[in-house]
Design an enzyme around this catalytic site. Structure first.
Site, PDB file in Angstrom:
ATOM      1  N   GLU A 143       0.810  -1.229   0.000  1.00 42.00           N
ATOM      2  CA  GLU A 143       0.000   0.000   0.000  1.00 42.00           C
ATOM      3  C   GLU A 143       0.839   1.273   0.000  1.00 42.00           C
ATOM      4  O   GLU A 143       0.620   2.181   0.806  1.00 42.00           O
ATOM      5  CB  GLU A 143      -0.985  -0.032   1.178  1.00 42.00           C
ATOM      6  CG  GLU A 143      -1.866  -1.278   1.118  1.00 42.00           C
ATOM      7  CD  GLU A 143      -2.936  -1.356   2.210  1.00 42.00           C
ATOM      8  OE1 GLU A 143      -2.888  -0.549   3.147  1.00 42.00           O
ATOM      9  OE2 GLU A 143      -3.816  -2.231   2.098  1.00 42.00           O
ATOM     10  N   ASP A 185      -1.027  -3.726  -3.573  1.00 40.13           N
ATOM     11  CA  ASP A 185      -1.877  -2.554  -3.273  1.00 40.13           C
ATOM     12  C   ASP A 185      -3.339  -2.843  -3.585  1.00 40.13           C
ATOM     13  O   ASP A 185      -3.665  -3.851  -4.210  1.00 40.13           O
ATOM     14  CB  ASP A 185      -1.391  -1.324  -4.037  1.00 40.13           C
ATOM     15  CG  ASP A 185      -1.501  -0.054  -3.189  1.00 40.13           C
ATOM     16  OD1 ASP A 185      -2.510   0.124  -2.471  1.00 40.13           O
ATOM     17  OD2 ASP A 185      -0.569   0.774  -3.254  1.00 40.13           O
ATOM     18  N   GLU A 253      -5.648 -10.713  -2.150  1.00 43.54           N
ATOM     19  CA  GLU A 253      -6.556 -10.542  -0.999  1.00 43.54           C
ATOM     20  C   GLU A 253      -8.020 -10.504  -1.450  1.00 43.54           C
ATOM     21  O   GLU A 253      -8.803  -9.658  -1.019  1.00 43.54           O
ATOM     22  CB  GLU A 253      -6.214  -9.257  -0.233  1.00 43.54           C
ATOM     23  CG  GLU A 253      -4.760  -9.178   0.185  1.00 43.54           C
ATOM     24  CD  GLU A 253      -4.419  -7.976   1.059  1.00 43.54           C
ATOM     25  OE1 GLU A 253      -5.345  -7.328   1.584  1.00 43.54           O
ATOM     26  OE2 GLU A 253      -3.226  -7.696   1.210  1.00 43.54           O
TER      27      GLU A 253
END
Ligand code: XIL
Length: 347
Positions: A143, A185, A253
């Site tokens: 991120e 990210d 994710e």
């Protein structure tokens, strides 16, 4: 009532299809888990062994739990994770080394560029070399970008400067020459500004010879996911293969929230219509993932959590129940699970 009710199938049962088998030879399928589910003859542990060929730790390998104080490393959970992967032939992802969140404040206390670089390299070097050859993939930096595009002005960025990313990847490569190193990210699939920055950052890193092996698309998706845009934005990153033919993406994710991100008031009921849209979205996603796998651009898709019951989205950012995964509460398989498994086997 003469409506037929089918008996539920649970993810660990012999009668359940196995995602890892359905996609064998095409894609590794994984989940983020916690070490409390990695032992014992429990439904959770049986599910993990039956369903997944790649695993990430949801929290226990982040800087905060791993090095809560300078020089005091806590390796118990990571050691257990590494042993579980080895025993069961499961690929392991290390998540994560450099992040603004879940990172203890001591890293930044009194630090100038040189001191923070030293602390960063010590952390990366110690952790990555300990699991050399055992943890196959690292989310080296997590991120690093702002939601609106551009670099996130984290303490890493402000104290070291933009090259903290390059330095982190170099340190990881030195500690494990064989690991795959990922820059991870969120919202890359939905934000033109963010994916544009990511493409530019990755291109510069590659041109500078930084050992960046791929970009992680977290893919925390919601009910309004624009699949056309998602495909387009993935292509903006896979285009970097012109610079490095083995450059890849990973889906790191994946979940499909029942709520729009900013909508904190709504408390949804699970309806047949929602079920249908959920199933169609997951089916379209996995058809696209298989296309990418065939091209050699993608080889791993990881869900963020084992089941709806333990998903992070139940408590965050709203208190309502969420239904984001293919495996429901009590590890009950949803219709979408069967559909996705069928896409894997080509049925
Ligand atoms: C989340 C975990 O799932 C939660 O349990 C924890 O409270 C906060 O972090 N992006 C990431 C993950 O890279 O590390 C985050 O995990 C979810 C968003």
């Amino acid at each position: 009532m003469n409506k037929e009710t089918k008996a539920p199938v649970f993810a660990w049962e012999d009668a359940a299809p196995s995602l890892k088998e359905a996609f064998a030879g095409k894609l590794k399928i994984g989940a983020a888990v916690n070490t409390r589910h990695l032992s014992g003859d429990t439904p959770e542990c049986r599910t993990i062994k039956k369903q997944f060929s790649v695993l990430t730790l949801e929290n226990e390998s982040k800087p905060e739990p791993v090095q809560p104080q300078e020089g005091r490393f806590v390796f118990g959970p990571l050691d257990r994770f590494a042993a579980f992967g080895e025993e069961n032939g499961i690929r392991l992802r290390g998540h994560t080394l450099v992040w603004h969140s879940q990172c203890p404040a001591w890293f930044f206390d009194g630090a100038d560029r040189d001191l923070l670089l030293k602390r960063m390299r010590d952390h990366i070097g110690t952790v990555v070399s300990r699991y050399r050859g055992k943890i196959a993939v690292w989310d080296v930096v997590n991120e690093a970008l702002k939601d609106s595009g551009g670099m996130r002005e984290s303490p890493w960025y402000k104290i070291i400067g933009e090259d903290y990313i390059a330095e982190a990847f170099r340190a990881a490569r030195e500690a494990d020459p064989g690991a795959r190193l990922i820059l991870n990210d969120y919202n890359l699939e939905s934000s033109d500004a963010k994916v544009g920055t990511m493409a530019a950052v990755a291109e510069k890193l590659l041109r500078d010879g930084v050992p960046l092996d791929g970009i992680g698309f977290q893919m925390h998706l919601g009910p309004d996911t624009d699949l056309g845009k998602l495909r387009e934005n993935v292509r903006k990153i896979t285009a970097l293969r012109s610079l490095r033919p083995d450059f890849q993406i990973e889906v790191t994710e994946l979940d499909l929230s029942s709520y729009r991100w900013g909508d904190l008031a709504e408390d949804i009921k699970w309806t047949e219509e929602r079920e249908r849209r959920f199933r169609e979205t997951y089916a379209a996603l996995f058809r696209f993932y298989l296309d990418l796998a065939e091209e050699g651009v993608l080889d791993s898709v990881v869900f963020w959590g084992l089941s709806d019951g333990v998903s992070w989205l139940n408590g965050f950012p709203r208190r309502h129940r969420n239904y984001p995964l293919l495996i429901g509460r009590d590890l009950r398989l949803k219709p979408a699970f069967f559909e996705v498994a069928g896409i894997g086997t080509g049925d």
